[in-house]
Design a protein around this motif. Structure first.
Motif, mmCIF file in Angstrom:
data_model
loop_
_atom_site.group_PDB
_atom_site.id
_atom_site.type_symbol
_atom_site.label_atom_id
_atom_site.label_comp_id
_atom_site.label_asym_id
_atom_site.label_seq_id
_atom_site.Cartn_x
_atom_site.Cartn_y
_atom_site.Cartn_z
ATOM 1 N N ALA A 135 113.275 -45.558 34.575
ATOM 2 C CA ALA A 135 112.171 -46.425 34.017
ATOM 3 C C ALA A 135 111.988 -46.456 32.710
ATOM 4 O O ALA A 135 112.191 -45.283 31.942
ATOM 5 C CB ALA A 135 110.709 -45.974 34.615
ATOM 6 N N ALA A 136 111.715 -47.604 32.080
ATOM 7 C CA ALA A 136 111.708 -47.654 30.582
ATOM 8 C C ALA A 136 110.697 -46.880 29.935
ATOM 9 O O ALA A 136 110.745 -46.467 28.905
ATOM 10 C CB ALA A 136 111.587 -49.238 30.116
ATOM 11 N N ASP A 137 109.494 -46.730 30.735
ATOM 12 C CA ASP A 137 108.225 -45.791 30.026
ATOM 13 C C ASP A 137 108.747 -44.417 29.909
ATOM 14 O O ASP A 137 107.860 -44.057 29.179
ATOM 15 C CB ASP A 137 107.147 -46.101 31.127
ATOM 16 N N ASP A 138 109.629 -44.145 30.478
ATOM 17 C CA ASP A 138 109.949 -42.658 30.228
ATOM 18 C C ASP A 138 110.653 -42.343 28.740
ATOM 19 O O ASP A 138 110.719 -41.084 28.519
ATOM 20 C CB ASP A 138 110.935 -42.191 31.183
ATOM 21 N N PHE A 139 111.051 -43.468 28.248
ATOM 22 C CA PHE A 139 112.001 -43.125 27.057
ATOM 23 C C PHE A 139 111.194 -43.419 25.573
ATOM 24 O O PHE A 139 111.425 -44.237 24.874
ATOM 25 C CB PHE A 139 113.061 -43.865 27.090
ATOM 26 N N THR A 140 110.079 -42.829 25.597
ATOM 27 C CA THR A 140 109.205 -42.941 24.322
ATOM 28 C C THR A 140 109.905 -42.053 23.222
ATOM 29 O O THR A 140 110.655 -41.288 23.464
ATOM 30 C CB THR A 140 107.646 -42.485 24.568
ATOM 31 N N SER A 141 109.492 -42.404 21.941
ATOM 32 C CA SER A 141 110.043 -41.741 21.143
ATOM 33 C C SER A 141 109.604 -40.201 20.949
ATOM 34 O O SER A 141 110.041 -39.477 20.050
ATOM 35 C CB SER A 141 109.229 -42.269 19.593
ATOM 36 N N LEU A 142 108.641 -39.826 21.586
ATOM 37 C CA LEU A 142 108.272 -38.471 21.803
ATOM 38 C C LEU A 142 109.495 -37.548 22.199
ATOM 39 O O LEU A 142 109.719 -36.579 21.732
ATOM 40 C CB LEU A 142 106.895 -38.109 22.663
ATOM 41 N N LYS A 143 110.253 -38.282 22.844
ATOM 42 C CA LYS A 143 111.313 -37.562 23.660
ATOM 43 C C LYS A 143 112.409 -37.217 22.482
ATOM 44 O O LYS A 143 113.190 -36.165 22.344
ATOM 45 C CB LYS A 143 112.306 -38.292 24.612
ATOM 46 N N THR A 144 112.718 -38.175 21.523
ATOM 47 C CA THR A 144 113.447 -37.920 20.243
ATOM 48 C C THR A 144 112.799 -36.722 19.356
ATOM 49 O O THR A 144 113.830 -35.706 19.117
ATOM 50 C CB THR A 144 113.292 -39.133 19.282
ATOM 51 N N PHE A 145 111.519 -37.071 19.308
ATOM 52 C CA PHE A 145 111.261 -35.392 18.502
ATOM 53 C C PHE A 145 111.538 -34.186 19.462
ATOM 54 O O PHE A 145 111.782 -33.188 18.882
ATOM 55 C CB PHE A 145 109.527 -35.537 18.458
ATOM 56 N N ASP A 146 111.479 -34.235 20.647
ATOM 57 C CA ASP A 146 111.666 -33.110 21.427
ATOM 58 C C ASP A 146 113.250 -32.567 20.875
ATOM 59 O O ASP A 146 113.212 -31.569 20.950
ATOM 60 C CB ASP A 146 111.615 -33.379 22.903
ATOM 61 N N ILE A 147 113.972 -33.673 21.177
ATOM 62 C CA ILE A 147 115.463 -33.113 20.688
ATOM 63 C C ILE A 147 115.591 -32.646 19.357
ATOM 64 O O ILE A 147 116.253 -31.587 19.152
ATOM 65 C CB ILE A 147 116.363 -34.375 21.031
ATOM 66 N N TRP A 148 114.760 -33.132 18.564
ATOM 67 C CA TRP A 148 114.770 -32.723 16.955
ATOM 68 C C TRP A 148 114.311 -31.355 16.957
ATOM 69 O O TRP A 148 114.846 -30.323 16.345
ATOM 70 C CB TRP A 148 113.979 -33.534 16.168
ATOM 71 N N VAL A 149 113.282 -31.122 17.931
ATOM 72 C CA VAL A 149 112.831 -29.475 17.865
ATOM 73 C C VAL A 149 113.884 -28.604 18.190
ATOM 74 O O VAL A 149 113.993 -27.580 17.822
ATOM 75 C CB VAL A 149 111.548 -29.715 18.636
ATOM 76 N N ALA A 150 114.486 -29.062 19.163
ATOM 77 C CA ALA A 150 115.554 -28.310 19.804
ATOM 78 C C ALA A 150 116.451 -27.780 18.886
ATOM 79 O O ALA A 150 116.816 -26.742 18.565
ATOM 80 C CB ALA A 150 116.315 -28.940 21.018
ATOM 81 N N VAL A 151 116.906 -28.861 18.246
ATOM 82 C CA VAL A 151 117.955 -28.704 17.042
ATOM 83 C C VAL A 151 117.744 -27.795 15.760
ATOM 84 O O VAL A 151 118.198 -26.988 15.585
ATOM 85 C CB VAL A 151 118.550 -29.905 16.460
#
Lengths: 448, 307, 350
Positions: C247-263
């Motif tokens: 679902a498109a609603d799963d792909f908000t920009s918050l996910k991007t931030f999560d990946i940045w946090v991991a890196v």
């Protein structure tokens, strides 16, 4: 040098703590529960029994419940943060009430079964729902899952639950794509088409043949609108839709558009229909108040409008006055004068110190269906539970009426009581005016 | 025509609020090189201060503005002292600071969630004070919020501009923005400048939050929702320009209201696509003018924000 | 607590970990090696997920020779029935989705990069990518033919339906996810442990100098962004098949931030950093869920549901404060020549 070591050490400790927390939680997780300490009033056979349910820690549960007492875990996965936080918290609290009532009854009867609850937050996202449900099933070994609200959340965990064979009872998911037989998903709400018809009939019953619908552009709102339009047009009416993206905080542009459509259609013979949840509904009413056209037409709303959150003291009096001015007509998901519904409202307020929100009765019924399913199956084996849900639910008379599930595990029939808001002195009151009979698709006025 | 004019009025109203929110983000980024995602949470903090004072202390809206300003400013300063200053002394990269600000925003937001849940205030409720129509021009409602917010935004921006140009502290801020090392060598206390910057940016966000909560509702996510528009407004100013940010905020709301209205009217574009508009405008403007719109107005040399 | 329970905890944690690992490896490759500020990571992740949903739904329709609306319940039932009838089909579609997901993400990355080639500021490119991610989410959310808009696409069949029972099928899928994550790790290691990797770091550290030495920074960046996006696309395909739902609603920009946090938590510019960072992020999620229930049991008079997020924030800050360069900081590259010089200096000292 020492600084380097200490920072290494701190980082190492942080990671080890995490790992330890994970392991520890996995070990103790199944045997612990959040403390519940409340007085519960249960109405049984006309007489009121008040008992206190105390379940504070591991020690008390294991001590009070002897070795032969069987304990089942009910996992709640609800939207406790994010856009649907207000909705999710009400559903969770309604579910906790059901479990507390069940435990009180079981204790009174001495039947050696108790229910424990674990609550997880889905953060209103599909991925969050998957993580929450996985944690419930794996860390806490929940026998059955209750929730979530959103169809997207249910859809996201469907594959996982089918594979793990764990039953999920959702209070409020309405998506038609989940109408699949032989899966582990059950829903105590009728799909959106029933509600769309009820809404359409209630508008038609007031003599309107033109309607402008402002609706949430998401699975629920859109399918409701589609069904409303189909039914309304089949009766010779015309419908204009104004969709909006849900979960924003500024709806001024959408309300202006709504007003324009109403003016074009002729304010005198047009009904405004709002398909909104609590949060966006408040915002839309708050904005529509400022519009001259929209203040002088009749408004109809779905069942979410008929809750205390729209009235003082929870909402500003101006919004309630506006609702009275446009004689907002809304509904609730129960047959009229259902004593179980009113008993639920009372117990909810007693337990949580506030009034129940929209559709909370469905969250309550979902939890009760889960409890009764386990009780009648006498086990928590997923396959057995799956085959028990439908027959059990069919025998259950809930706060939202009779839960007759079809073969796909979805509620087939849902009656609505239609009511209108009035002002009496300084207080606002909903009066029941009509009754939507789902089996005949008719609205029957109530005579008082 | 009336509809277009009315959408312009709406754009003016929310644009002024987004401008107040975005100025702070630009200030911290331009002066201290901190991409502070937690900035959006200062809006929520200010909003809840105002919500509390209105609902439980019976204050009128205008009296809650100053407490919201101070409270949010203090929260911003605290987040600087507790998190950003220690990290700055360790000379971390800008993006470590961004991740740290993400953590700060989690802490602030969920603290608010905890408080709201504990106090049983409910999520997404309307404060007791509501917007009212003061008068109508050709049927277009002019609300009291608009009449309060517009002058305040003008006064605040002009004052802040004069402060930056005329006063010693303002000059120090600009010096730190241009070259922090040189500023230290010239005897400027960078730490004081940072505290002042955080106080002003957090305060302005809180001030906007006080109005925002009455204009919309009280929910712990209001800041987060506004964040993407705040970023867009600041990006349109190239992240370093004060007037650019102001104009950026109005462009964002103009796109959401007026442009969307025109597209809906003439091309039948669904109103559900409204949140798309700020994004598209941001992409188009940044592709055409990568340094932001400010190049149009000032000939100042632009500092490089990122490597 | 029995053995089976432990296994299932490990399996589901490892599945999410593997998907996050691919994402953080690719982001670390982009940012840590060439300094691309990809704030639109979620866009490429979602493109992979959309391709799997789109292919699974439409191929089932074509195979069965029907023209159902892919979002209807009949189409969902058809997909699941067809997978049972022709058990090899889902595996084929899975492979096709992997290829399409990777190719589509790389193509979109290429288009975005060349259309923004004038932009020199990394931050501005980052904001454009962020806006592009939000734009695509809102468009797909409101445009049904891709993955059913806001209804989401249900019923992506497990690629190993041929295995018979769902448990072993899902276990095989988990193994596939881990193997692909492992391959991604080896691939990116191999790719950067060469003079090519040093060239990229040279571009990151001093673009002008690299340009003067003829290293074509813009060209290299484009290549890196395409490879990184293709990896994110693969992660998106795995994610969609793991959930069986898009679902498109799963792909908000918050996910991007999560990946940045991991890196950032793990440490920029080295692959072990990304490996550690995504592990920490995955464990924080599961660990704090458990910790929360534990705290709730201590009768703290607070709503512990939200405490979990506060703990996440505090943990992140602690790591950043005490390991500002990430848990595993970047080490200077030791080439053979450099090692020889160090040896010589040591010898001369003694």
């Amino acid at each position: 040098m020492t600084k380097g070591i200490s920072s290494y050490a701190v980082a190492a400790v942080a990671v080890i703590m995490l790992l330890a927390g994970l392991g520890l939680g996995a070990l103790v997780g199944p045997s612990i529960s959040p403390p519940i300490n409340q007085t519960v009033t249960v109405t049984t056979g006309g007489q009121v029994v008040t008992s206190t349910v105390t379940q504070t820690s591991i020690v008390t549960t294991t001590l009070t419940a002897q070795a032969q007492t069987k304990e089942y875990t009910i996992g709640f996965a609800y939207e406790l943060t994010g856009a649907q936080a207000s909705f999710g918290n009400d559903m969770k609290d309604a579910g906790l009430l059901a479990v507390a009532e069940a435990n009180a009854l079981l204790e009174k009867s001495g039947y050696p079964v108790r229910f424990k609850t674990v609550v997880e937050d889905t953060a209103s996202t599909p991925e969050g729902t998957v993580r929450a449900v996985q944690s419930l099933v794996e860390n806490h070994r929940a026998s059955i899952i209750v929730g979530p609200i959103s169809s997207l959340g249910v859809a996201a965990v469907k594959g996982y639950l089918d594979q793990k064979q764990v039953v999920l009872v959702s209070c409020c998911s309405t998506a038609v794509t989940l109408k699949l037989p032989n899966d582990f998903i059950f829903r105590v709400i009728a799909s959106a088409d029933v509600q769309g018809k009820a809404l359409s009939r209630s508008v038609l019953a007031e003599g309107f043949r033109k309607a402008v619908v402002i609706y949430r552009a998401e699975a629920f709102g859109e399918s409701l609108f589609r069904e409303f339009k189909k039914d309304f047009e089949s009766a010779g009416g015309t419908v204009i839709g104004v969709p909006y993206q849900p979960d924003q905080s500024d709806y001024t542009a959408e309300v202006a558009k709504l007003s324009e459509e109403v003016r074009r259609s002729g304010p005198a013979e047009t009904a405004v229909v709002a398909v909104s949840f609590q949060t966006d509904g408040l915002l839309i009413l708050g904005e529509a108040r400022l519009d001259e056209t929209l203040s002088n037409v009749r408004w109809f709303g779905i069942n979410t409008f008929r809750v205390p959150a729209f009235l003082p003291p929870q909402a500003p009096a101006e919004i309630a006055d506006f609702m009275v001015k446009v004689s907002l007509t809304s509904s609730y998901t129960a047959p009229p004068n259902n004593p179980r519904y009113f008993a639920f409202l009372e117990s909810f307020e007693k337990m949580h110190g506030r009034k129940a929100g929209p559709q909370a009765e469905l969250g309550y019924d979902a939890a009760w269906v889960a409890i009764l399913t386990i009780l009648s199956a006498g086990t928590d084996a997923g396959q057995v539970l799956r085959d028990t849900v439908i027959p059990t639910a069919r025998k259950y008379m809930g706060a939202s009426g009779h839960i007759w599930m079809d073969e796909a595990g979805d509620r087939a029939i849902q009656d609505y009581t239609i009511s209108r808001i009035i002002k009496e002195g300084d207080s606002y009151k909903w009066i029941d005016i009509a009754f939507y009979d789902a089996s005949g698709n008719t609205v029957n006025p109530l005579t008082r | 025509m009336i509809e277009i004019a009315s959408s312009l009025v709406r754009a003016l109203q929310s644009g002024a609020l987004y401008a107040l929110m975005a100025i702070g983000l630009t200030l911290t980024l331009a002066i201290l090189k901190i991409p502070n995602i937690a900035h959006a949470e200062y809006v929520t903090v200010g909003g809840y201060v105002s919500f509390y004072l209105i609902n439980f202390a019976g204050f009128p809206l205008w009296q809650t503005v100053l407490p919201a300003f101070i409270f949010s400013g203090v929260v911003a300063v605290l987040s600087y002292l507790a998190v950003f200053r220690p990290l700055k002394t360790r000379k971390v990269s800008m993006f470590i600071l961004m991740v740290a600000s993400f953590a700060v925003s989690l802490i602030i937001r969920y603290s608010i969630y905890t408080i709201v849940a504990a106090a049983n205030w409910g999520f997404g409720v309307k404060p007791k004070v509501v917007t009212n129509v003061v008068f109508r021009i050709a049927g277009i409602p002019i609300t009291d919020i608009l009449l309060m917010v517009l002058p305040i935004t003008v006064v605040v921006t002009v004052t802040l501009y004069l402060f930056m140009i005329k006063t010693l502290q303002g000059k120090q801020m600009r010096a730190v923005a241009d070259d922090p090392d040189l500023a230290v060598v010239s005897g400027i206390n960078v730490d004081n400048v940072a505290v002042l910057t955080f106080f002003i940016s957090g305060g302005l966000a809180g001030l906007a939050g006080a109005f925002w909560v009455v204009f919309t509702h009280a929910h712990p996510d209001i800041g987060l929702e506004a964040l993407i528009r705040i970023i867009a407004a600041s990006a349109l100013g190239g992240f370093i320009s004060y007037p650019g940010t102001l104009i950026g905020a109005f462009i964002v709301t103009l796109a959401e209201n007026t442009v969307m209205d025109i597209l809906n009217r003439n091309f039948g574009l669904s109103l559900a696509l409204k949140p798309l508009m700020p994004m598209i405008i941001t992409i188009v403007i940044l592709v055409l003018r990568p340094a932001g719109i400010t190049g149009l107005f000032s000939r100042q040399p632009r500092g490089r924000v990122a490597r | 607590m029995d053995f089976n329970q432990l296994i299932s905890i490990i399996v589901s944690t490892a599945n999410f970990y593997a998907i996050w690992l691919i994402l953080s490896l690719s982001l670390n490759y982009e940012y840590g090696y060439t300094g691309i500020l990809n704030f639109g990571k979620v866009l490429f992740f979602s493109l992979g997920a959309y391709s799997s949903g789109f292919l699974a739904a439409n191929l089932a329709n074509i195979m069965a020779g029907v023209s159902f609306d892919i979002c209807s319940v009949e189409a969902v039932q058809l997909r699941l029935d067809l997978a049972k009838a022709v058990p090899q089909l889902p595996l084929l579609v899975f492979v096709a989705s992997l290829i399409m997901g990777a190719a589509l993400s790389a193509a979109v990355a290429y288009l975005l990069y060349i259309s923004t080639s004038r932009i020199k500021e990394g931050f501005v490119l980052g904001i454009i990518l962020l806006s592009a991610g939000e734009t695509s989410r809102i468009v797909v959310r409101n445009y049904e033919p891709v993955v059913c808009g806001y209804h989401g696409l249900v019923g992506i069949p497990n690629p190993y339906t041929a295995a018979g029972d769902p448990t072993s099928a899902s276990f095989l899928l988990s193994i596939t996810i881990w193997v692909i994550a492992g391959v991604a790790f080896l691939f990116i290691n191999k790719l950067t442990a060469t003079p090519y990797g040093r060239k990229l770091k040279a571009i990151r550290d001093n673009e002008l100098a690299a340009d003067i030495y003829g290293k074509k920074p813009s060209h290299e960046r484009r290549k890196v962004l395409m490879i990184g996006s293709a990896m994110a696309g693969v992660a998106g395909v795995l994610y969609a098949y793991y959930l069986g739902f898009v679902a498109a609603d799963d792909f908000t920009s918050l996910k991007t931030f999560d990946i940045w946090v991991a890196v950032m938590l793990g440490g920029v510019g080295n692959h072990l950093g990304a490996v550690t960072g995504s592990l920490v992020v995955t464990l924080i999620d599961r660990g704090t869920r458990v910790l929360r229930v534990f705290l709730a049991n201590l009768s703290i008079p607070l709503e512990t549901l939200y405490l979990r997020w506060i703990i996440v924030g505090v943990l992140m800050l602690l790591i950043l404060m005490y390991r500002p360069a990430g848990i595993i900081p970047e080490k200077s590259i030791k080439t053979l020549g450099l090692l020889r010089i160090i040896e010589r200096i040591k010898r001369e000292k003694t």
